[in-house]
Design an enzyme around this catalytic site. Structure first.
Site, PDB file in Angstrom:
ATOM      1  N   ASP A  36       0.720  -0.898   0.184  1.00  0.00           N
ATOM      2  CA  ASP A  36       0.047  -0.465  -0.532  1.00  0.00           C
ATOM      3  C   ASP A  36       1.033   1.574  -0.256  1.00  0.00           C
ATOM      4  O   ASP A  36       2.083   0.837   0.194  1.00  0.00           O
ATOM      5  CB  ASP A  36      -1.182  -0.118   1.035  1.00  0.00           C
ATOM      6  CG  ASP A  36      -0.198  -0.663   2.912  1.00  0.00           C
ATOM      7  OD1 ASP A  36       1.531   0.156   2.734  1.00  0.00           O
ATOM      8  OD2 ASP A  36      -1.364  -0.296   3.648  1.00  0.00           O
TER       9      ASP A  36
ATOM     10  N   SER B 253      -0.445  -7.223  10.703  1.00  0.00           N
ATOM     11  CA  SER B 253      -1.036  -7.039  12.354  1.00  0.00           C
ATOM     12  C   SER B 253      -1.404  -8.460  12.046  1.00  0.00           C
ATOM     13  O   SER B 253      -1.528  -9.576  12.237  1.00  0.00           O
ATOM     14  CB  SER B 253      -2.258  -6.334  12.101  1.00  0.00           C
ATOM     15  OG  SER B 253      -2.483  -5.905  13.374  1.00  0.00           O
TER      16      SER B 253
ATOM     17  N   LYS C 236      -4.579  -0.251  -2.388  1.00  0.00           N
ATOM     18  CA  LYS C 236      -5.433  -0.658  -1.043  1.00  0.00           C
ATOM     19  C   LYS C 236      -6.190  -0.090  -0.688  1.00  0.00           C
ATOM     20  O   LYS C 236      -6.524   1.142  -0.698  1.00  0.00           O
ATOM     21  CB  LYS C 236      -4.462  -1.052  -0.084  1.00  0.00           C
ATOM     22  CG  LYS C 236      -5.408  -1.496   1.441  1.00  0.00           C
ATOM     23  CD  LYS C 236      -3.424  -1.808   2.609  1.00  0.00           C
ATOM     24  CE  LYS C 236      -3.972  -1.335   3.152  1.00  0.00           C
ATOM     25  NZ  LYS C 236      -2.793  -1.631   5.034  1.00  0.00           N
TER      26      LYS C 236
HETATM   27  C1  R5P Z   1      -0.615  -0.129   7.601  1.00  0.00           C
HETATM   28  O1  R5P Z   1      -0.791   1.326   7.455  1.00  0.00           O
HETATM   29  C2  R5P Z   1       0.568  -0.897   7.497  1.00  0.00           C
HETATM   30  O2  R5P Z   1       1.507  -0.458   6.486  1.00  0.00           O
HETATM   31  C3  R5P Z   1       0.356  -2.386   7.503  1.00  0.00           C
HETATM   32  O3  R5P Z   1      -0.136  -2.449   5.963  1.00  0.00           O
HETATM   33  C4  R5P Z   1      -0.630  -2.668   8.045  1.00  0.00           C
HETATM   34  O4  R5P Z   1      -0.914  -2.643   9.639  1.00  0.00           O
HETATM   35  C5  R5P Z   1      -1.438  -4.372   8.066  1.00  0.00           C
HETATM   36  O5  R5P Z   1      -1.897  -4.184   8.551  1.00  0.00           O
HETATM   37  P1  R5P Z   1      -2.900  -5.582   9.117  1.00  0.00           P
HETATM   38  O6  R5P Z   1      -2.034  -7.142   8.693  1.00  0.00           O
HETATM   39  O7  R5P Z   1      -4.136  -6.127   9.201  1.00  0.00           O
HETATM   40  O8  R5P Z   1      -3.605  -5.799   7.412  1.00  0.00           O
END
Ligand code: R5P
Length: 286
Positions: A163, A216, A186
């Protein structure tokens, strides 16, 4: 150097690499879940470093108890190293009435610390010192160590940021690996669901490395990997600094050829240690 339970292994490595004494503690839980904390080393008039990552709220409580205890035991200075800073994604009031959690957490940590150091802080893209709501903190960059892990391991590598938020780290990674780079689009539809579209680069038969600051829930990387498979990628690896892995790594490991994170949070895929980064920084400041 003292390590809380969430960063015990990392603290030992840092102490060894930087030739620092490793502080002794007794940390356990009472039957009701509250912490029992005791510092066994003599810290009077000593400069202390406390390393404790804050993956959970319990990690934060332990950090507060340890740092306040170091002060009670008349240590000279307390330098807090928080490899993964909790609540760093709530750094803005996105909707009226929301808690600005990152500010609250940092202001509390600041009460007990003479300096705060973190690693790839989610809301600060650069290496160095910065201020956030009156709290000064230092941000270290673990991307060079993470990217070095992949260097020379893949035949036809290309770096992809999942993203726009990961654009800068992706560009930096591509520079280190001297390879091409692209970014996906994204759109987040819920806490753990995202929709993605591909960039312009042809990735068929390429060895894709998805680079992000953190994973996450894994929703972002899972969706990116699905799309890249459809586009004909040969292999897909994912590398992040902070492996939060709220839903574990099983689903991610099914679709990815290699999943790598650092030990800012200790996990089963922490294949890169940030100990040299922290030890070097402490030695520089001494
Ligand atoms: C977003 O701003 C971050 O860079 C990560 O892409 C995001 O925090 C990942 O989160 P998840 O694994 O829940 O999609």
């Amino acid at each position: 150097v003292f390590g809380g339970t969430s960063s015990g292994k990392l603290a030992s490595k840092v102490a060894e690499m930087g030739s620092f004494d490793l502080g002794k503690t007794e940390i356990r839980k009472f039957p009701d879940g509250e912490f029992y904390i005791r510092i066994l080393s003599d810290v009077e008039d000593q400069d202390c470093v406390l390393i404790q990552t804050t993956r959970t709220s319990d990690d934060l409580i332990e950090l507060f108890l340890l740092s306040d205890l170091l002060r009670d035991l008349n240590s000279s200075e307390i330098h807090t190293v928080i490899p993964y800073l909790a609540y760093s994604r709530q750094d803005k009031v996105f909707k009226e009435g929301e808690a600005l959690s990152a500010k609250t957490i940092l202001q509390l940590i600041d009460k007990f610390s003479d300096s705060i150091t973190t690693v790839n802080c989610h809301f600060f893209d650069f290496e160095g010192e910065f201020e956030f709501y009156g709290v000064r903190l230092k941000n270290l960059d673990a991307f060079p160590l993470l990217v070095e892990y992949f260097n020379g391991k893949l035949e036809n590598p290309v770096i992809i940021s999942p993203d726009k938020g990961a654009l800068e780290c992706g560009k930096k990674a591509a520079e280190i690996m001297k390879c091409e780079f692209d970014c996906l689009e994204k759109e987040r539809v819920s806490d753990d669901k995202v929709i993605m579209t591909v960039g312009t680069l042809d990735i068929s038969n390429r060895d894709v490395i998805l680079i992000d600051d953190m994973i996450s829930t894994g929703g972002t990387i899972l969706e990116a990997a699905r799309i890249l498979r459809k586009e004909g990628a040969d292999t897909i690896s994912a590398g992040c600094v902070h492996g939060v892995f709220s839903y574990g790594t099983a689903e991610l490991s099914k679709i990815l050829d290699n999943l790598v994170c650092t030990d800012t949070i200790q996990t089963e895929v922490s294949k890169v240690s940030i100990a040299p980064l922290i030890a070097e920084n402490l030695n520089r400041e001494n």
